[in-house]
Scaffold this active site. Structure first.
Site, PDB file in Angstrom:
ATOM      1  N   GLY A  18      94.191  13.252  -2.693  1.00  0.00           N
ATOM      2  CA  GLY A  18      94.453  14.653  -2.327  1.00  0.00           C
ATOM      3  C   GLY A  18      95.827  15.087  -2.786  1.00  0.00           C
ATOM      4  N   GLY A  24      99.213  16.285   0.212  1.00  0.00           N
ATOM      5  CA  GLY A  24      99.287  15.295  -0.864  1.00  0.00           C
ATOM      6  C   GLY A  24     100.499  15.516  -1.752  1.00  0.00           C
ATOM      7  N   TYR A 143      85.283  20.228  11.922  1.00  0.00           N
ATOM      8  CA  TYR A 143      86.420  19.554  11.280  1.00  0.00           C
ATOM      9  C   TYR A 143      86.898  18.395  12.162  1.00  0.00           C
ATOM     10  CZ  TYR A 143      91.121  19.146   9.221  1.00  0.00           C
ATOM     11  OH  TYR A 143      92.270  18.688   8.619  1.00  0.00           O
ATOM     12  N   LEU A 173     100.521  22.111  10.346  1.00  0.00           N
ATOM     13  CA  LEU A 173     101.492  21.928   9.266  1.00  0.00           C
ATOM     14  C   LEU A 173     101.761  23.229   8.524  1.00  0.00           C
ATOM     15  CD1 LEU A 173      99.936  18.653   7.836  1.00  0.00           C
ATOM     16  CD2 LEU A 173     101.994  18.831   9.249  1.00  0.00           C
ATOM     17  N   LYS A 194     101.419  38.564   5.662  1.00  0.00           N
ATOM     18  CA  LYS A 194     101.117  39.894   6.221  1.00  0.00           C
ATOM     19  C   LYS A 194     102.407  40.633   6.599  1.00  0.00           C
ATOM     20  CE  LYS A 194      97.856  38.893   9.357  1.00  0.00           C
ATOM     21  NZ  LYS A 194      96.638  38.963  10.207  1.00  0.00           N
TER      22      LYS A 194
END
Ligand code: GFB
Length: 326
Positions: A18, A24, A143, A173, A194
């Site tokens: 990753g 990663g 998940y 994170l 935003k």
């Protein structure tokens, strides 16, 4: 007091699964400061959901150490929109890499989970022992189940085959390389974008999803990478280790902090038709702290750095426009 080093990375062949994602790439940046040999996989060269391809890759490049950071990730909206992909992709990636690592005789593997593995109503701050003691938070259960499967695989291969595989679960994170797509991102990059755009447009208000009351703990991804390398060197055991910063803030508080960093003075409007998700999710990181690692960066410093990093990724006309309006 730091626990003694139990594994020396010097001269080791290391693969970050990753390596092109946010986590990663932070691991690659961190490992470039070590005297190890980093094995690099070109972007999208191999589909890690493909068992045969993954196994061939690991057997041919012969890593001694794997940091398993590959995953399909996303915020609360992406989890709701793609339950099948969040479950299937993450289960397959974890199972393929952990099994192939065992077959190839990999010496050490660190699986990266997530603090969303814990029961929705776990006592706070959440200790590692809370795993599988109650129902999961519905907004991210697909998940979470995949991540629980991953860390259970690491435990099972350790128990049955003596493989030196460990796990950790980082809290929410943020940092360089994050996803700023508003449909799929996590809250911190979404609010940075935003609020930045609201300021540029000289808008009088901007919209925050939910009530603003949920509490979240945030950790800069470079701090996670440092903790992961630390665990690789200092920890062996079945218990998956929490990695948090201890810095908890409400979503409304985060929106106010980001407004200050960006320089937006408009009103924050809360869209209560959007889900809040879990009410609170603060990791108890005392095990990691006792091993000798603690996060030092403040959330405000991390957000300022991340805003600067993100502006630097923009085309120069947008960046100078942003600078002009500050
Ligand atoms: O970061 P986030 O998408 O996911 O949302 P989770 C955190 C909180 O921020 C929720 C609110 O209460 C959102 O409603 N929020 C406010 C926003 N404005 C926004 C916005 O513009 N975008 C987003 N995305 N949120 C994720 C899990 O949970 O955490 C993952 O879904 C993973 O599976 C990850 O575990 C670490 O913190 O709720």
């Amino acid at each position: 007091m730091t626990e003694p080093e139990i594994y020396d990375l010097n001269g080791k062949r290391v693969w970050v699964a990753g390596e092109h994602g946010m986590v990663g790439s932070a691991l690659v940046r961190r490992l470039q400061r070590e005297h190890c040999s980093l094995l690099r996989m070109p972007r999208r060269a191999i589909d890690l959901r493909d068992q045969a391809a993954t196994s061939i890759w690991i057997k041919s490049c012969k890593p001694q150490v794997i940091f398993l950071a590959a995953a399909r990730v996303g915020g609360i909206a992406a989890n709701a929109a793609m339950p099948a992909q969040f479950l299937y992709d993450n289960v397959m990636i974890a199972a393929n890499i952990i099994h192939a690592a065992h077959e190839a005789g990999v010496e050490r593997l660190l699986f990266l989970g997530s603090t969303c593995i814990y029961p929705r109503d776990a006592a706070q701050p959440i200790r590692e022992e809370a795993l599988l003691t109650g129902p999961l938070e519905k907004t991210n259960e697909w998940y979470a189940i995949a991540k629980i499967a991953g860390l259970k695989l690491a435990q099972a291969y350790r128990r049955q085959y003596g493989a030196d595989f460990i796990s950790c679960q980082p809290t929410n994170l943020y940092g360089p390389g994050d996803n700023y797509d508003l449909d799929s991102s996590h809250v911190l990059p979404a609010l940075l974008r935003k609020i930045h755009e609201a300021k540029q447009a000289q808008a009088g208000s901007m919209t925050v999803w939910g009530t603003g009351r949920p509490m979240r703990e945030f950790l800069h991804v470079d701090d996670l990478a440092d903790a992961a390398v630390f665990l690789m060197r200092h920890y062996a055991g079945e218990m998956p280790i929490n990695v948090g910063s201890g810095q908890e803030i409400s979503i409304a508080g985060l929106a106010r902090l980001i407004s200050t960093v960006v320089g937006f003075e408009g009103e924050l409007v809360f869209d209560r038709t959007r889900p809040d998700g879990t009410a609170r999710k603060l990791a108890n990181s005392s095990r990691l702290n006792a091993l000798g690692w603690k996060s030092a960066r403040s959330l405000e410093d991390g957000v300022r750095q991340t805003y600067t990093d993100w502006l630097a990724t923009m085309p120069s006309d947008e960046r100078s426009n942003a600078a002009r309006t500050e």
